[in-house]
Design an enzyme around this catalytic site. Structure first.
Site, PDB file in Angstrom:
ATOM      1  N   ASN A  18       0.821  -1.212   0.000  1.00 12.59           N
ATOM      2  CA  ASN A  18       0.000   0.000   0.000  1.00 12.59           C
ATOM      3  C   ASN A  18       0.857   1.266   0.000  1.00 12.59           C
ATOM      4  O   ASN A  18       0.456   2.291  -0.544  1.00 12.59           O
ATOM      5  CB  ASN A  18      -0.989  -0.004   1.169  1.00 12.59           C
ATOM      6  CG  ASN A  18      -2.207  -0.871   0.855  1.00 12.59           C
ATOM      7  OD1 ASN A  18      -2.357  -1.338  -0.274  1.00 12.59           O
ATOM      8  ND2 ASN A  18      -3.049  -1.094   1.846  1.00 12.59           N
ATOM      9  N   THR A  78      -6.512   4.996   3.212  1.00 11.37           N
ATOM     10  CA  THR A  78      -5.895   3.674   3.059  1.00 11.37           C
ATOM     11  C   THR A  78      -5.165   3.226   4.336  1.00 11.37           C
ATOM     12  O   THR A  78      -4.481   4.025   4.982  1.00 11.37           O
ATOM     13  CB  THR A  78      -4.879   3.728   1.896  1.00 11.37           C
ATOM     14  OG1 THR A  78      -5.532   4.235   0.741  1.00 11.37           O
ATOM     15  CG2 THR A  78      -4.304   2.352   1.593  1.00 11.37           C
ATOM     16  N   HIS A  80      -5.084   4.379  14.659  1.00 11.64           N
ATOM     17  CA  HIS A  80      -6.321   3.733  14.256  1.00 11.64           C
ATOM     18  C   HIS A  80      -6.287   2.264  14.664  1.00 11.64           C
ATOM     19  O   HIS A  80      -5.269   1.612  14.539  1.00 11.64           O
ATOM     20  CB  HIS A  80      -6.438   3.841  12.733  1.00 11.64           C
ATOM     21  CG  HIS A  80      -7.690   3.245  12.190  1.00 11.64           C
ATOM     22  ND1 HIS A  80      -8.922   3.405  12.787  1.00 11.64           N
ATOM     23  CD2 HIS A  80      -7.915   2.511  11.073  1.00 11.64           C
ATOM     24  CE1 HIS A  80      -9.833   2.781  12.071  1.00 11.64           C
ATOM     25  NE2 HIS A  80      -9.248   2.226  11.032  1.00 11.64           N
TER      26      HIS A  80
HETATM   27  O1  TXD Z   1     -10.540   4.117   9.157  1.00  9.40           O
HETATM   28  C1  TXD Z   1      -9.978   3.949   8.112  1.00  9.40           C
HETATM   29  N1  TXD Z   1      -8.972   4.732   7.754  1.00  9.40           N
HETATM   30  C2  TXD Z   1     -10.369   2.861   7.203  1.00  9.40           C
HETATM   31  C3  TXD Z   1      -9.412   2.364   6.244  1.00  9.40           C
HETATM   32  C4  TXD Z   1     -11.699   2.378   7.182  1.00  9.40           C
HETATM   33  C5  TXD Z   1     -12.099   1.534   6.198  1.00  9.40           C
HETATM   34  C6  TXD Z   1     -11.229   1.068   5.132  1.00  9.40           C
HETATM   35  N2  TXD Z   1      -9.870   1.419   5.325  1.00  9.40           N
HETATM   36  C7  TXD Z   1      -8.915   1.134   4.257  1.00  9.40           C
HETATM   37  O2  TXD Z   1      -9.274   1.849   3.083  1.00  9.40           O
HETATM   38  C8  TXD Z   1      -8.854  -0.302   3.794  1.00  9.40           C
HETATM   39  O3  TXD Z   1      -8.075  -1.087   4.674  1.00  9.40           O
HETATM   40  C9  TXD Z   1      -8.190  -0.141   2.447  1.00  9.40           C
HETATM   41  O4  TXD Z   1      -6.795   0.058   2.597  1.00  9.40           O
HETATM   42  C10 TXD Z   1      -8.804   1.177   1.916  1.00  9.40           C
HETATM   43  C11 TXD Z   1      -9.908   0.984   0.914  1.00  9.40           C
HETATM   44  O5  TXD Z   1     -10.890   0.128   1.431  1.00  9.40           O
HETATM   45  P1  TXD Z   1     -12.065  -0.440   0.470  1.00  9.40           P
HETATM   46  O6  TXD Z   1     -12.960  -1.246   1.313  1.00  9.40           O
HETATM   47  O7  TXD Z   1     -12.618   0.654  -0.357  1.00  9.40           O
HETATM   48  O8  TXD Z   1     -11.207  -1.428  -0.480  1.00  9.40           O
HETATM   49  P2  TXD Z   1     -11.561  -1.878  -1.955  1.00  9.40           P
HETATM   50  O9  TXD Z   1     -13.032  -2.017  -2.137  1.00  9.40           O
HETATM   51  O10 TXD Z   1     -10.669  -3.039  -2.224  1.00  9.40           O
HETATM   52  O11 TXD Z   1     -11.095  -0.649  -2.873  1.00  9.40           O
HETATM   53  C12 TXD Z   1      -9.783  -0.292  -3.086  1.00  9.40           C
HETATM   54  C13 TXD Z   1      -9.686   0.208  -4.514  1.00  9.40           C
HETATM   55  C14 TXD Z   1      -9.940  -0.889  -5.566  1.00  9.40           C
HETATM   56  O12 TXD Z   1     -11.018  -0.515  -6.417  1.00  9.40           O
HETATM   57  C15 TXD Z   1      -8.622  -0.974  -6.329  1.00  9.40           C
HETATM   58  O13 TXD Z   1      -8.782  -1.267  -7.712  1.00  9.40           O
HETATM   59  C16 TXD Z   1      -8.081   0.433  -6.128  1.00  9.40           C
HETATM   60  O14 TXD Z   1      -8.372   0.733  -4.763  1.00  9.40           O
HETATM   61  N3  TXD Z   1      -6.660   0.573  -6.379  1.00  9.40           N
HETATM   62  C17 TXD Z   1      -6.141   1.668  -6.988  1.00  9.40           C
HETATM   63  N4  TXD Z   1      -6.724   2.791  -7.431  1.00  9.40           N
HETATM   64  C18 TXD Z   1      -5.926   3.704  -8.020  1.00  9.40           C
HETATM   65  N5  TXD Z   1      -4.591   3.555  -8.122  1.00  9.40           N
HETATM   66  C19 TXD Z   1      -3.955   2.443  -7.677  1.00  9.40           C
HETATM   67  N6  TXD Z   1      -2.634   2.311  -7.798  1.00  9.40           N
HETATM   68  C20 TXD Z   1      -4.753   1.439  -7.085  1.00  9.40           C
HETATM   69  N7  TXD Z   1      -4.477   0.216  -6.546  1.00  9.40           N
HETATM   70  C21 TXD Z   1      -5.642  -0.293  -6.126  1.00  9.40           C
END
Ligand code: TXD
Length: 310
Positions: A97, A121, A177
């Site tokens: 990440n 993230t 967190h």
């Molecule tokens: O309290 C908090 N901060 C949090 C953190 C609460 C809830 C979720 N939290 C974290 O947020 C979780 O542990 C993940 O690290 C992120 C995103 O959670 P989400 O549930 O939205 O995960 P998803 O559904 O897997 O979405 C992540 C998206 C997915 O569509 C990937 O294709 C995309 O990120 N992704 C990217 N987008 C753009 N650029 C790059 N490089 C990339 N890599 C993956």
């Protein structure tokens, strides 16, 4: 895109798409949704735009796999990343990440040098520290979302326990967190009355433990994926506080430069959010036990950040 504030959301997964949804439902601005997966940000942006006539919002939405459309954003929310997969250690996730968030920050900041960044993230505290370093932006413009979510969970459990409106409940949390977060019951209130006067120490302890494990409780129910409605709502509360210059005090991961006895590290504390980002760090005196719990949480954050060798 017009004269409304421009908000970029990177990562069109569960949290990112819900952030986009709540943002346009509140008509806080126009939204650019970015993801690496082809079609997903475009499809979700179009779908959300088509809910506009029903909900009555005119916010524009654009979905893209690139960054040119994000140029000139006022605010950028970063949710891009991987979730932990079987066989992956926490460290694997940290480095993967870090690579993703580092790349995203470079792309967005070069096109939106005046933007405020909100990091979502995980591991949150380490990712926001990394984003601040990579972006070279002033620390007040790089902020992490976690405390609003942790305190919203705590507020939910307090309201359920006492059978009162969630609107009557405020909560105060500090620290990193997740499992080392530090809720402060004596500053958590129901209609102004500290919960320490309303609940037994045992009940408070049980609610605190449930809050600290709040993310894991949802993961174990959902099986695939983690919480996203409350995380997205919490993020959008920060977006709104900033864009509307509300001077709202919310617990956020912010850069501490001596406050609470911490120097050079992003940790969750209450801050005042306004149009220029973190406008003030709110300090309060901790009891020795609270300070010890806070120090432990800070230690856990520092350990992760050190692994990144920033
Ligand atoms: O309290 C908090 N901060 C949090 C953190 C609460 C809830 C979720 N939290 C974290 O947020 C979780 O542990 C993940 O690290 C992120 C995103 O959670 P989400 O549930 O939205 O995960 P998803 O559904 O897997 O979405 C992540 C998206 C997915 O569509 C990937 O294709 C995309 O990120 N992704 C990217 N987008 C753009 N650029 C790059 N490089 C990339 N890599 C993956």
């Amino acid at each position: 895109m017009g004269a409304r504030p421009k908000i970029t959301v990177v990562g069109a997964g569960n949290v990112g798409a819900s952030v986009a949804q709540y943002t346009v439902e509140k008509e806080l601005g126009d939204v650019v949704l970015v993801d690496v997966v082809e079609g997903i940000p475009q499809g979700k942006a179009l779908d959300l735009a088509q809910a506009g006539p029903v909900h009555g919002y005119d916010s524009h939405l654009v979905g893209t796999n690139g960054y040119d459309e994000t140029a000139g954003s006022d605010l950028v929310v970063i949710t891009a990343g991987l979730a932990r997969k079987p066989g992956m250690t926490r460290d694997d996730l940290l480095f993967k990440n870090a690579e993703i968030v580092g790349g995203v920050v470079e792309q967005v900041v070069s096109r939106s040098p005046d933007a405020i960044l909100i990091l979502v993230t995980n591991p949150l505290d380490a990712m926001v520290q990394l984003a601040w370093k990579k972006s070279k932006l002033p620390a007040k413009r790089v902020i992490g979302m976690a405390g609003v979510l942790d305190s919203s969970r705590f507020r939910t459990f307090i309201a359920q326990e006492l059978k009162v409106s969630v609107e009557n409940v405020t909560a105060f949390v500090l620290g990193g967190h997740g499992d080392t977060m530090v809720p402060l019951p004596r500053y958590s209130t129901v209609a102004g009355i500290p919960i320490t006067e309303l609940l037994s120490p045992e009940r408070i302890e049980a609610l605190v433990t449930r809050t600290a494990n709040g993310g894991a409780e949802i993961v174990s129910l959902l099986k695939a994926g983690s919480a996203y409605y409350a995380p997205a709502a919490s993020t959008v509360e920060m977006v709104e506080a900033i864009l509307k210059d509300k001077k709202k005090i919310l617990p956020c991961a912010t850069y501490l430069d001596g406050q609470y006895g911490v120097k050079g590290l992003y940790v969750g504390v209450p801050v005042k959010l306004g149009r220029s980002g973190v406008e003030e760090i709110i300090q309060s005196k901790l009891t020795p036990a609270e300070q010890a719990a806070f120090d432990k949480s800070v230690g856990a954050v520092r350990e992760l950040v050190e692994k990144l060798k920033l």
